[in-house]
Design a protein around this motif. Sequence first.
Motif, PDB file in Angstrom:
ATOM      1  N   SER A  25       0.826  -1.200   0.000  1.00  0.00           N
ATOM      2  CA  SER A  25       0.000   0.000   0.000  1.00  0.00           C
ATOM      3  C   SER A  25       0.865   1.256   0.000  1.00  0.00           C
ATOM      4  O   SER A  25       0.579   2.222  -0.736  1.00  0.00           O
ATOM      5  CB  SER A  25      -0.912  -0.011   1.220  1.00  0.00           C
ATOM      6  OG  SER A  25      -1.732   1.114   1.237  1.00  0.00           O
ATOM      7  N   GLN A  26       1.932   1.263   0.771  1.00  0.00           N
ATOM      8  CA  GLN A  26       2.847   2.404   0.782  1.00  0.00           C
ATOM      9  C   GLN A  26       3.549   2.550  -0.569  1.00  0.00           C
ATOM     10  O   GLN A  26       3.754   3.666  -1.037  1.00  0.00           O
ATOM     11  CB  GLN A  26       3.879   2.245   1.897  1.00  0.00           C
ATOM     12  CG  GLN A  26       3.314   2.470   3.269  1.00  0.00           C
ATOM     13  CD  GLN A  26       4.339   2.203   4.368  1.00  0.00           C
ATOM     14  OE1 GLN A  26       5.350   1.556   4.149  1.00  0.00           O
ATOM     15  NE2 GLN A  26       4.058   2.722   5.552  1.00  0.00           N
ATOM     16  N   ASP A  27       3.894   1.422  -1.188  1.00  0.00           N
ATOM     17  CA  ASP A  27       4.526   1.461  -2.503  1.00  0.00           C
ATOM     18  C   ASP A  27       3.577   2.066  -3.538  1.00  0.00           C
ATOM     19  O   ASP A  27       3.976   2.905  -4.357  1.00  0.00           O
ATOM     20  CB  ASP A  27       4.945   0.053  -2.922  1.00  0.00           C
ATOM     21  CG  ASP A  27       5.709   0.022  -4.225  1.00  0.00           C
ATOM     22  OD1 ASP A  27       6.549   0.936  -4.452  1.00  0.00           O
ATOM     23  OD2 ASP A  27       5.481  -0.904  -5.030  1.00  0.00           O
ATOM     24  N   ARG A  38       3.343   5.784  -2.940  1.00  0.00           N
ATOM     25  CA  ARG A  38       4.590   6.443  -3.372  1.00  0.00           C
ATOM     26  C   ARG A  38       4.602   6.614  -4.898  1.00  0.00           C
ATOM     27  O   ARG A  38       4.937   7.676  -5.411  1.00  0.00           O
ATOM     28  CB  ARG A  38       5.788   5.607  -2.911  1.00  0.00           C
ATOM     29  CG  ARG A  38       7.109   6.280  -3.045  1.00  0.00           C
ATOM     30  CD  ARG A  38       8.266   5.437  -2.489  1.00  0.00           C
ATOM     31  NE  ARG A  38       8.023   4.969  -1.127  1.00  0.00           N
ATOM     32  CZ  ARG A  38       7.858   3.680  -0.787  1.00  0.00           C
ATOM     33  NH1 ARG A  38       7.909   2.738  -1.698  1.00  0.00           N
ATOM     34  NH2 ARG A  38       7.637   3.336   0.460  1.00  0.00           N
ATOM     35  N   LYS A  39       4.191   5.576  -5.607  1.00  0.00           N
ATOM     36  CA  LYS A  39       4.148   5.653  -7.079  1.00  0.00           C
ATOM     37  C   LYS A  39       3.112   6.673  -7.543  1.00  0.00           C
ATOM     38  O   LYS A  39       3.337   7.393  -8.511  1.00  0.00           O
ATOM     39  CB  LYS A  39       3.851   4.280  -7.670  1.00  0.00           C
ATOM     40  CG  LYS A  39       5.005   3.316  -7.543  1.00  0.00           C
ATOM     41  CD  LYS A  39       4.664   1.951  -8.096  1.00  0.00           C
ATOM     42  CE  LYS A  39       5.847   1.010  -7.950  1.00  0.00           C
ATOM     43  NZ  LYS A  39       5.551  -0.337  -8.444  1.00  0.00           N
ATOM     44  N   ALA A  94       3.720  10.314  -9.657  1.00  0.00           N
ATOM     45  CA  ALA A  94       3.031  10.618 -10.910  1.00  0.00           C
ATOM     46  C   ALA A  94       2.113  11.837 -10.786  1.00  0.00           C
ATOM     47  O   ALA A  94       1.439  12.208 -11.747  1.00  0.00           O
ATOM     48  CB  ALA A  94       2.221   9.411 -11.373  1.00  0.00           C
ATOM     49  N   GLY A  95       2.050  12.448  -9.612  1.00  0.00           N
ATOM     50  CA  GLY A  95       1.184  13.613  -9.429  1.00  0.00           C
ATOM     51  C   GLY A  95      -0.236  13.247  -9.060  1.00  0.00           C
ATOM     52  O   GLY A  95      -1.157  14.040  -9.241  1.00  0.00           O
ATOM     53  N   ALA A  96      -0.428  12.056  -8.547  1.00  0.00           N
ATOM     54  CA  ALA A  96      -1.756  11.594  -8.148  1.00  0.00           C
ATOM     55  C   ALA A  96      -1.709  11.218  -6.673  1.00  0.00           C
ATOM     56  O   ALA A  96      -0.661  11.285  -6.043  1.00  0.00           O
ATOM     57  CB  ALA A  96      -2.153  10.384  -8.990  1.00  0.00           C
ATOM     58  N   ASN A  97      -2.856  10.833  -6.122  1.00  0.00           N
ATOM     59  CA  ASN A  97      -2.844  10.310  -4.763  1.00  0.00           C
ATOM     60  C   ASN A  97      -3.836   9.180  -4.632  1.00  0.00           C
ATOM     61  O   ASN A  97      -4.739   9.024  -5.452  1.00  0.00           O
ATOM     62  CB  ASN A  97      -3.057  11.400  -3.711  1.00  0.00           C
ATOM     63  CG  ASN A  97      -4.421  12.030  -3.752  1.00  0.00           C
ATOM     64  OD1 ASN A  97      -5.345  11.492  -4.331  1.00  0.00           O
ATOM     65  ND2 ASN A  97      -4.558  13.172  -3.130  1.00  0.00           N
TER      66      ASN A  97
END
Length: 172
Positions: A36-38, A41-42, A46-49
């Motif tokens: 989930s943390q990975d 982070r990705k 990429a400018g998303a959440n």
Amino acid sequence: MDRTEKEELVSTLNASFGEVSLVIVTQQTGLTVAQSQDLRRKMRAAGANFKVSKNRLTRLALKGTKFEGLDSLFSGPTGIAMSEDPIAAAKVAVEFAKDNDKLQIVGGAMDSQVLDVEGVMALAKLPSLDELRGKLIGLMQAPATKVAGVLQAPAGQMARLLNAYAQKGEAA
């Protein structure tokens, strides 16, 4: 979580839905904390959440937004990926789902258009905004480069012609 915290979460989510142009709904069963943390982070890179919240509170936050059509997708353990760039969150979610079978894409919406799983997959295959900008700049620069080459060609030919006459005169 008491009532005021829930109200604050709903208003925060509602404001987030107003700022983004893409929302993807996922189901994650058995996703570890590290995975989930990975994923988060990705998404941030990429400018998303990516958020996990209670379905009932998310449905309340969807009311009055352009993503109100996603209401039926919220059942079970769901997470939402959001981004201003209409392709960034889709690319990360699809790539992560390919590598990890514990994350499944349920659907999504781009502005007010609801997307099914295939729609999200198709969106992820499109080039990103930065890639499109690079291609556009390349297309705009290409004609200028060609014009400069055409304008320099006659001058280069004239210089070679004069050089040939000079060498012919020296040889004689």
